[in-house]
Motif scaffolding. Structure first.
Motif, PDB file in Angstrom:
ATOM      1  N   GLY A 155      44.233 -11.298  35.303  1.00 47.31           N
ATOM      2  CA  GLY A 155      45.283 -10.336  35.597  1.00 47.31           C
ATOM      3  C   GLY A 155      44.784  -8.952  35.935  1.00 47.31           C
ATOM      4  N   ASN A 156      43.549  -8.849  36.465  1.00 45.86           N
ATOM      5  CA  ASN A 156      42.964  -7.568  36.851  1.00 45.86           C
ATOM      6  C   ASN A 156      42.904  -6.567  35.693  1.00 45.86           C
ATOM      7  OD1 ASN A 156      42.585  -8.350  39.575  1.00 45.86           O
ATOM      8  ND2 ASN A 156      44.757  -7.989  39.950  1.00 45.86           N
ATOM      9  N   THR A 157      42.761  -7.086  34.486  1.00 44.45           N
ATOM     10  CA  THR A 157      42.624  -6.261  33.286  1.00 44.45           C
ATOM     11  C   THR A 157      41.262  -6.524  32.673  1.00 44.45           C
ATOM     12  OG1 THR A 157      44.999  -6.348  32.855  1.00 44.45           O
ATOM     13  CG2 THR A 157      43.571  -5.743  31.013  1.00 44.45           C
ATOM     14  N   TYR A 158      40.572  -5.490  32.227  1.00 46.25           N
ATOM     15  CA  TYR A 158      39.240  -5.686  31.670  1.00 46.25           C
ATOM     16  C   TYR A 158      39.310  -6.480  30.369  1.00 46.25           C
ATOM     17  CZ  TYR A 158      34.938  -5.076  29.164  1.00 46.25           C
ATOM     18  OH  TYR A 158      33.796  -5.326  28.458  1.00 46.25           O
ATOM     19  N   VAL A 159      38.653  -7.602  30.370  1.00 42.57           N
ATOM     20  CA  VAL A 159      38.382  -8.373  29.158  1.00 42.57           C
ATOM     21  C   VAL A 159      36.990  -8.959  29.315  1.00 42.57           C
ATOM     22  CG1 VAL A 159      40.773  -8.937  28.570  1.00 42.57           C
ATOM     23  CG2 VAL A 159      39.502 -10.425  30.095  1.00 42.57           C
TER      24      VAL A 159
END
Length: 297
Positions: A14-18
């Motif tokens: 989801g284009n979120t840094y993890v």
């Protein structure tokens, strides 16, 4: 005026840094004046060189026939492999040589179940996943960077290496048309690093790798220039706190041979990549190379 394009992109999680996201790092660009080549490191989801992620495995990513090895999610049995691409799609095969039903893969390694895109072979949650090691990912542009080709994975990492990656910055195309990209190996610690380069004589279709440039001396990210006589000079990060270089003679057909390391006595900081560019003019009648790097202060 400027436009932009994504040459390398994996829209993971989801284009979120993890930490479980797949990642590109350290791109390098080279051109022969008509084609731009971009080489970058690619890590599967959750894998990275930093200590907070899973370190890359010292393992073979390709089988003996050069096919990309795969395992089902949650398994360490990499007996599956990716077949050849036909009309932009490839099938996954098991150890018995039979194709896996329902699943296909496109040229960007996106995984489809039927006609539905469900994941990517480099994602941490993919039903089929690549070996958790490092990869060299090559793309090309023939329209000045507006669009980029489907990628190629370059199979040159040794099976006992955890990482073999790009010396970020500039690749070169030599006077005889050979494409060169600087690279280095890493096996878990700073002193394990060794510099080398990869090269291609067929417009990036096939690649070879040189031997290590510095013997038992540790060397890391590096940059290459071609001298007027065809010698390839490598400037590299090292543990001596000074600018060092080593020359490779020969050619792509006969192979390259390394000379001895030259220590210049000019101090620098080895915690940063060095930039080296062959200057187009002479200075005081001599060839000139422009270097950029932090000092050791």
């Amino acid at each position: 005026n400027w436009n932009y394009t994504f040459a390398n992109y994996l829209g993971d999680n989801g284009n979120t840094y993890v930490k479980e996201s797949a990642t590109f790092i350290d791109p390098a660009l080279g051109t022969d004046g008509s084609t731009i080549y971009m080489l970058a490191d690619l890590f599967p989801g959750g894998v990275a060189l930093n200590s907070s992620n899973q370190r890359p495995e010292a393992a073979a990513a390709f089988d003996g026939q050069g096919r990309l090895k795969l395992a089902q999610s949650g398994s360490s049995d990499y007996s599956y492999y990716l077949g050849a691409f036909e009309n932009g799609r490839a099938q996954i095969f098991g150890a018995d040589g039979n194709a896996v039903e329902d699943y296909t893969v496109d040229e960007y390694f996106n995984l489809y179940q039927g006609d539905v895109e469900v994941s990517n072979l480099f994602f941490s949650d993919s039903p089929y996943q690549v070996v958790k090691t490092s990869y060299l990912y090559l793309t090309k542009s023939t329209d000045k960077g507006a669009t980029w080709s489907a990628p190629t994975l370059i199979n040159v990492k040794a099976d006992d290496e955890q990482f073999y990656g790009v010396g970020p910055g500039t690749g070169i195309v030599t006077s005889d048309g050979t494409i060169l990209f600087s690279a280095y190996a890493w096996n878990g610690g700073e002193s394990s690093q060794r510099s080398s380069f990869i090269y291609s004589t067929d417009n990036g279709q096939t690649w070879k790798r040189t031997t290590n440039a510095t013997g038992s001396t540790w060397s890391s990210e590096n940059q290459l220039v071609e001298l007027n006589d065809g010698t390839i000079r490598m400037f590299f990060r090292n543990g001596s706190s000074q600018i060092c270089y080593v020359d490779a003679t020969g050619n792509a057909d006969e192979g390259y041979s390394w000379g001895s390391v030259v220590q210049t006595g000019i101090s620098n900081n080895s915690n940063c990549q060095i930039s080296a560019l062959k200057y187009s003019q002479t200075i005081n009648g001599k060839e000139a190379i422009l270097l950029s790097c932090p000092t050791d202060s």
